[in-house]
Design a protein around this motif. Structure first.
Motif, PDB file in Angstrom:
ATOM      1  N   ARG A 139      11.111  -5.192  -2.002  1.00  0.00           N
ATOM      2  CA  ARG A 139      10.290  -4.017  -1.715  1.00  0.00           C
ATOM      3  C   ARG A 139      10.337  -2.988  -2.845  1.00  0.00           C
ATOM      4  NH1 ARG A 139      13.472  -5.288   2.407  1.00  0.00           N
ATOM      5  NH2 ARG A 139      14.716  -3.378   2.249  1.00  0.00           N
ATOM      6  N   PHE A 141       8.658  -1.023  -6.005  1.00  0.00           N
ATOM      7  CA  PHE A 141       7.329  -0.579  -6.426  1.00  0.00           C
ATOM      8  C   PHE A 141       7.367  -0.046  -7.856  1.00  0.00           C
ATOM      9  CE2 PHE A 141       6.774  -0.722  -1.924  1.00  0.00           C
ATOM     10  CZ  PHE A 141       5.406  -0.774  -1.669  1.00  0.00           C
ATOM     11  N   GLY A 144       3.136   2.690  -7.636  1.00  0.00           N
ATOM     12  CA  GLY A 144       2.457   2.456  -6.385  1.00  0.00           C
ATOM     13  C   GLY A 144       2.123   1.009  -6.077  1.00  0.00           C
ATOM     14  N   GLN A 145       2.503   0.114  -6.969  1.00  0.00           N
ATOM     15  CA  GLN A 145       2.190  -1.309  -6.788  1.00  0.00           C
ATOM     16  C   GLN A 145       3.460  -2.095  -6.524  1.00  0.00           C
ATOM     17  OE1 GLN A 145      -0.934  -2.656  -6.715  1.00  0.00           O
ATOM     18  NE2 GLN A 145       0.024  -4.586  -6.108  1.00  0.00           N
ATOM     19  N   LEU A 146       3.459  -2.884  -5.456  1.00  0.00           N
ATOM     20  CA  LEU A 146       4.611  -3.720  -5.140  1.00  0.00           C
ATOM     21  C   LEU A 146       4.846  -4.738  -6.248  1.00  0.00           C
ATOM     22  CD1 LEU A 146       6.729  -4.574  -2.944  1.00  0.00           C
ATOM     23  CD2 LEU A 146       5.029  -6.260  -2.200  1.00  0.00           C
ATOM     24  N   GLN A 180       3.035  -3.607   0.839  1.00  0.00           N
ATOM     25  CA  GLN A 180       2.093  -2.880  -0.013  1.00  0.00           C
ATOM     26  C   GLN A 180       1.284  -1.887   0.812  1.00  0.00           C
ATOM     27  OE1 GLN A 180       1.392  -3.067  -3.618  1.00  0.00           O
ATOM     28  NE2 GLN A 180       0.506  -1.161  -2.879  1.00  0.00           N
ATOM     29  N   ALA A 181       0.879  -2.290   1.996  1.00  0.00           N
ATOM     30  CA  ALA A 181       0.062  -1.421   2.840  1.00  0.00           C
ATOM     31  C   ALA A 181       0.827  -0.184   3.298  1.00  0.00           C
ATOM     32  CB  ALA A 181      -0.443  -2.198   4.053  1.00  0.00           C
ATOM     33  N   MET A 182       2.135  -0.305   3.533  1.00  0.00           N
ATOM     34  CA  MET A 182       2.897   0.844   4.022  1.00  0.00           C
ATOM     35  C   MET A 182       3.335   1.775   2.895  1.00  0.00           C
ATOM     36  SD  MET A 182       6.600  -0.776   5.181  1.00  0.00           S
ATOM     37  CE  MET A 182       5.830  -1.775   6.423  1.00  0.00           C
ATOM     38  N   GLY A 183       3.413   1.285   1.664  1.00  0.00           N
ATOM     39  CA  GLY A 183       3.812   2.129   0.554  1.00  0.00           C
ATOM     40  C   GLY A 183       5.313   2.229   0.396  1.00  0.00           C
ATOM     41  N   GLU A 184       5.741   2.764  -0.743  1.00  0.00           N
ATOM     42  CA  GLU A 184       7.161   2.756  -1.100  1.00  0.00           C
ATOM     43  C   GLU A 184       8.031   3.539  -0.130  1.00  0.00           C
ATOM     44  OE1 GLU A 184      10.079   3.662  -4.954  1.00  0.00           O
ATOM     45  OE2 GLU A 184       7.915   4.002  -5.091  1.00  0.00           O
ATOM     46  N   ASP A 185       7.635   4.748   0.224  1.00  0.00           N
ATOM     47  CA  ASP A 185       8.494   5.583   1.064  1.00  0.00           C
ATOM     48  C   ASP A 185       8.738   4.947   2.420  1.00  0.00           C
ATOM     49  OD1 ASP A 185       8.718   7.433  -0.942  1.00  0.00           O
ATOM     50  OD2 ASP A 185       7.193   8.796  -0.138  1.00  0.00           O
ATOM     51  N   GLU A 186       7.678   4.452   3.046  1.00  0.00           N
ATOM     52  CA  GLU A 186       7.841   3.813   4.348  1.00  0.00           C
ATOM     53  C   GLU A 186       8.618   2.513   4.225  1.00  0.00           C
ATOM     54  OE1 GLU A 186       7.566   3.186   8.471  1.00  0.00           O
ATOM     55  OE2 GLU A 186       7.283   4.987   7.246  1.00  0.00           O
TER      56      GLU A 186
END
Length: 256
Positions: A139, A141, A144-146, A180-186
């Motif tokens: 997980r 990033f 912003g890209q996994l 990727q859809a949830m983003g780094e923080d989540e």
């Protein structure tokens, strides 16, 4: 030697902990820490199949080479040959097969595919049904890209599955899309431990006392805590039910 003596006991304990079968079918999980108890999604998957005997025999730090070398695989095939039920074996490796892990790394072109093919052949020879899983994504990033660095290992697994005519559950693609859809923080909330606060800055004054070292955090972007285990177990279960519809009966109250 002590490790080898303890292996049969560990397997026996796992069997004793399994729920009573009602379907004449047993699910056996084989893989690394991302599937294993305490650090992976495997136990959460078993919990989602309460009417099925489900043995999570995945172990942290193992690769397609070391799982066999340490005798763990021999214990699995012994279970398969006992008979008495149909066995479905989920096999997931890749994380520890990557370079830089002494005693575990495998060559992506010449070792990793034959190792997986051998697992498939031996499950079939022992009367079981194998299903290959591509590795759970890391997980990490960047901008912003996994960064899915396990992509090549997932590709190799897909090819082995096609060559051997075995079902493949593409967890790498599914988990990468979800992360990727949830983003780094989540995505960071899926870890074993909360993300630590930023470390104190390094002193620039040579007379200033260095801060005491922080205790090592369990946070990383590979392993999962309860939230991550639940998310990925749900993903695996949904896809597994597509591949093996007969397992729907084992979900009990979870059946849709």
């Amino acid at each position: 030697m002590m490790k080898r003596l303890l292996l049969p006991l560990a397997m026996a304990a796992a069997c004793a902990a399994a729920p009573a079968q009602t379907l004449g079918l047993r699910l056996i999980l084989v893989g690394d820490s991302t599937m294993a108890p305490r650090s992976g999604y495997g136990n959460a998957l078993c919990e989602r199949l309460p009417l099925l005997a489900c043995l999570n025999l995945a172990r942290g730090g193992r690769s397609s080479k070391s799982y066999r070398a340490e005798g763990l695989w021999n214990s699995v095939t012994t279970l398969l040959r006992e008979g008495g039920q149909k066995d479905l074996v989920l096999i997931q490796f890749g994380h520890n097969d990557q370079p830089g892990k002494p005693g575990r790394s495998t060559d992506l072109a010449t070792e990793f595919p034959p190792n997986l093919a051998a697992y498939v052949d031996e499950v079939r020879a022992a009367g079981g049904t194998p299903v290959l899983l591509t590795p759970l994504t890391r997980r990490s990033f960047k901008a912003g890209q996994l960064q899915n660095d396990l992509g090549p290992w997932a590709d190799a697994i897909r090819k082995v599955a096609a060559d051997k005519g075995v079902q493949v559950l593409d967890l790498n693609a599914l988990s990468a899309a979800a992360v990727q859809a949830m983003g780094e923080d989540e995505a960071d909330t899926l870890a074993l431990a909360p993300k630590p606060a930023a470390l104190a800055p390094v002193p620039t004054d040579p007379n200033q006392v260095e801060p005491q070292g922080q205790p090592k955090s369990l946070f990383d972007r590979t392993h999962v805590g309860p939230k991550g285990a639940a998310l990925f177990a749900d993903i695996v279960l949904k896809e597994l039910l597509k591949l093996r519809p007969e397992l729907q009966a084992a979900t009990g109250a979870r059946a849709q």
